[in-house]
Design a protein around this motif. Structure first.
Motif, PDB file in Angstrom:
ATOM      1  N   MET A 111      10.913   9.359  -9.073  1.00 50.71           N
ATOM      2  CA  MET A 111      12.145   9.397  -7.912  1.00 50.71           C
ATOM      3  C   MET A 111      13.379   7.714  -8.510  1.00 50.71           C
ATOM      4  O   MET A 111      13.089   6.934  -7.681  1.00 50.71           O
ATOM      5  CB  MET A 111      11.368   9.439  -7.035  1.00 50.71           C
ATOM      6  CG  MET A 111      12.506   9.384  -5.799  1.00 50.71           C
ATOM      7  SD  MET A 111      11.280   9.821  -4.227  1.00 50.71           S
ATOM      8  CE  MET A 111      12.500   9.068  -3.125  1.00 50.71           C
ATOM      9  N   CYS A 137      12.150   4.396  -6.495  1.00 46.36           N
ATOM     10  CA  CYS A 137      11.543   4.291  -5.289  1.00 46.36           C
ATOM     11  C   CYS A 137      10.780   3.283  -5.620  1.00 46.36           C
ATOM     12  O   CYS A 137       9.934   3.726  -6.506  1.00 46.36           O
ATOM     13  CB  CYS A 137      10.803   5.646  -4.918  1.00 46.36           C
ATOM     14  SG  CYS A 137       9.999   5.889  -3.434  1.00 46.36           S
ATOM     15  N   HIS A 162       6.710  10.771  -7.601  1.00 46.54           N
ATOM     16  CA  HIS A 162       7.197   8.784  -7.058  1.00 46.54           C
ATOM     17  C   HIS A 162       7.951   8.401  -8.674  1.00 46.54           C
ATOM     18  O   HIS A 162       9.287   7.852  -8.092  1.00 46.54           O
ATOM     19  CB  HIS A 162       5.855   8.490  -7.126  1.00 46.54           C
ATOM     20  CG  HIS A 162       6.663   7.098  -6.187  1.00 46.54           C
ATOM     21  ND1 HIS A 162       7.379   6.432  -6.005  1.00 46.54           N
ATOM     22  CD2 HIS A 162       5.759   5.653  -7.171  1.00 46.54           C
ATOM     23  CE1 HIS A 162       8.244   5.271  -6.022  1.00 46.54           C
ATOM     24  NE2 HIS A 162       6.543   4.672  -6.488  1.00 46.54           N
ATOM     25  N   GLU A 187       7.537   2.619  -3.098  1.00 51.60           N
ATOM     26  CA  GLU A 187       6.598   2.760  -2.680  1.00 51.60           C
ATOM     27  C   GLU A 187       6.518   4.547  -3.230  1.00 51.60           C
ATOM     28  O   GLU A 187       6.821   5.602  -3.121  1.00 51.60           O
ATOM     29  CB  GLU A 187       7.016   3.159  -1.481  1.00 51.60           C
ATOM     30  CG  GLU A 187       5.820   3.147  -0.183  1.00 51.60           C
ATOM     31  CD  GLU A 187       4.676   2.287   0.261  1.00 51.60           C
ATOM     32  OE1 GLU A 187       5.395   1.140   0.437  1.00 51.60           O
ATOM     33  OE2 GLU A 187       3.355   2.671   0.040  1.00 51.60           O
ATOM     34  N   TYR A 188       5.075   4.665  -3.646  1.00 57.71           N
ATOM     35  CA  TYR A 188       4.306   5.793  -3.310  1.00 57.71           C
ATOM     36  C   TYR A 188       4.168   6.655  -2.662  1.00 57.71           C
ATOM     37  O   TYR A 188       3.789   6.334  -2.053  1.00 57.71           O
ATOM     38  CB  TYR A 188       2.836   5.552  -4.163  1.00 57.71           C
ATOM     39  CG  TYR A 188       2.207   6.302  -4.439  1.00 57.71           C
ATOM     40  CD1 TYR A 188       2.501   7.084  -5.906  1.00 57.71           C
ATOM     41  CD2 TYR A 188       1.256   7.368  -3.819  1.00 57.71           C
ATOM     42  CE1 TYR A 188       1.826   7.795  -6.902  1.00 57.71           C
ATOM     43  CE2 TYR A 188       1.260   8.431  -4.136  1.00 57.71           C
ATOM     44  CZ  TYR A 188       1.380   9.021  -5.643  1.00 57.71           C
ATOM     45  OH  TYR A 188       0.486   9.873  -6.157  1.00 57.71           O
ATOM     46  N   CYS A 189       4.619   8.047  -3.364  1.00 60.64           N
ATOM     47  CA  CYS A 189       5.346   9.154  -2.946  1.00 60.64           C
ATOM     48  C   CYS A 189       5.145  10.087  -2.516  1.00 60.64           C
ATOM     49  O   CYS A 189       4.778  11.763  -1.940  1.00 60.64           O
ATOM     50  CB  CYS A 189       6.750   8.857  -2.725  1.00 60.64           C
ATOM     51  SG  CYS A 189       7.872   8.909  -3.992  1.00 60.64           S
ATOM     52  N   HIS A 247       9.029   6.449   1.518  1.00 57.63           N
ATOM     53  CA  HIS A 247       9.612   6.119  -0.033  1.00 57.63           C
ATOM     54  C   HIS A 247      10.092   4.417   0.519  1.00 57.63           C
ATOM     55  O   HIS A 247      10.482   3.501   1.810  1.00 57.63           O
ATOM     56  CB  HIS A 247      10.572   6.984   0.071  1.00 57.63           C
ATOM     57  CG  HIS A 247      10.483   8.352   0.290  1.00 57.63           C
ATOM     58  ND1 HIS A 247       9.447   8.668  -0.816  1.00 57.63           N
ATOM     59  CD2 HIS A 247      10.601   9.642   0.989  1.00 57.63           C
ATOM     60  CE1 HIS A 247       9.444  10.125  -0.804  1.00 57.63           C
ATOM     61  NE2 HIS A 247       9.752  10.461   0.423  1.00 57.63           N
TER      62      HIS A 247
HETATM   63 CU   LIG Z   1       7.999   7.119  -3.998  1.00 64.46          CU
END
Ligand SMILES: [Cu+2]
Length: 324
Positions: free
Chosen positions: A203, A192, A200, A194-196, A157
């Motif tokens: 988030m 967030c 996502h 960063e693609y998680c 993340h």
């Molecule tokens: Cu994420």
């Protein structure tokens, strides 16, 4: 005329996106202030260079011949020396930015934030040294440096509060440290970065900067166990919460619920939002969340509970909203 209006409206609209709780361009702390200043240097410098290149192109295309435009030295100075000097200057200017906040401060407030799919576990250390856990919200004192230990429980993340600091990844098996200071009270929003996985985009979280005394009072309240409901509606909600197995995943300190899979709900009612800034935090939204959470935040790791009647949902919501 219409083109000009559309242009003005367009600029106004895009500028509107530059202020507000989640904008790099309205910094609320020194780290973010430096990043914003650097941004304006880049925009200003880039604008001047672009204007110069357009002017030179105009001259070159014009009828009159300019011998100096064809000279080798123009290529050497303008094409080689100038970019080298400018880019080196920018590098020197930007290196300290990347180290920003790297000076350790022993007085710093330490907070641990763990990225979970798809919410944020937040752990403070109480005055007695015992951990105080909450979720999806950080509260920090104005003017004091804060050191945030960033970890991940699952995938990568990235922790980003544009008004306070640059982004920093949360990497499984590592602890990254982010230092920042808020220089004014107020709310900032983080996301967030960063693609998680599935949820996502949903988030997010809030960072609330308070005056130091208000912060201490807040932390003391968070460290206390959950309050016992006084009215019958909420009391029924509490019994239902325990009986329905919510405690398998959620902790409410002071009750038997001690689950670790989902967010700590001990002081849920004191937060600004629900489910990582997906919903406003009020009783109707809590009821909706319990029944329809897969619709509201697809793929999140809480099962939807269609088993409850409307009255039962109201009881649960009254209980949880009352946990201030
Ligand atoms: Cu994420």
């Amino acid at each position: 005329m219409t083109t000009a209006r559309v242009l003005i409206a367009g600029i106004a609209l895009s500028m509107a996106g530059c202020s507000g709780v989640q904008s790099v361009l309205s910094p609320a702390g020194a780290e973010a202030g430096r990043i914003a200043a650097f941004f304006w240097v880049l925009v200003g410098g880039g604008g001047i260079i672009l204007a110069a290149v357009i002017a030179l192109t105009g001259l070159a295309l014009g009828r009159r011949r300019h011998r100096w435009l064809q000279s080798e030295s123009l290529v050497l100075w303008g094409g080689l020396a100038f970019p080298t000097v400018v880019l080196s200057g920018l590098l020197v200017f930007s290196l300290p930015l990347m180290r920003a906040g790297a000076v350790a401060d022993r007085q710093a407030l330490r907070i641990e934030v763990v990225g979970e799919r798809w919410w944020w576990r937040v752990v403070y250390s109480g005055t007695d040294g015992r951990p105080v856990e909450l979720a999806n919200e950080l509260v920090i004192p104005v003017g004091r440096s804060v050191e945030i230990a960033l970890r991940s429980a699952d995938v990568i993340h990235s922790f980003w509060v544009p008004r306070l600091a640059g982004k920093l990844d949360m990497i499984p098996g590592r602890t990254n440290s982010l230092r920042l200071v808020a220089d004014q009270p107020g709310i900032s929003r983080g996301q967030c970065a960063e693609y998680c996985g599935g949820a996502h985009a949903l988030m997010s979280f809030h960072v609330v900067a308070l005056e130091p005394a208000a912060f201490e009072a807040w932390l003391a309240r968070q460290a206390a166990p959950a309050m016992t409901p006084s009215e019958p509606q909420a009391e029924a909600g509490r019994a239902l919460f325990i009986a329905s197995g919510c405690g398998a995943c959620h902790t409410v300190r002071g009750t038997g619920a001690a689950g670790r899979i989902g967010p700590d709900l001990t002081h849920l009612g004191s937060r600004h939002s629900l489910a990582a800034a997906t919903l406003p935090n009020d009783a109707p939204s809590i009821a909706r969340w319990i029944r329809d959470n897969q619709h509201i935040k697809p793929e999140n790791l809480m099962p939807p509970f269609a088993i409850f009647s409307a009255a039962e949902l109201d009881q649960l919501a009254a209980y949880l909203a009352g946990l201030k």
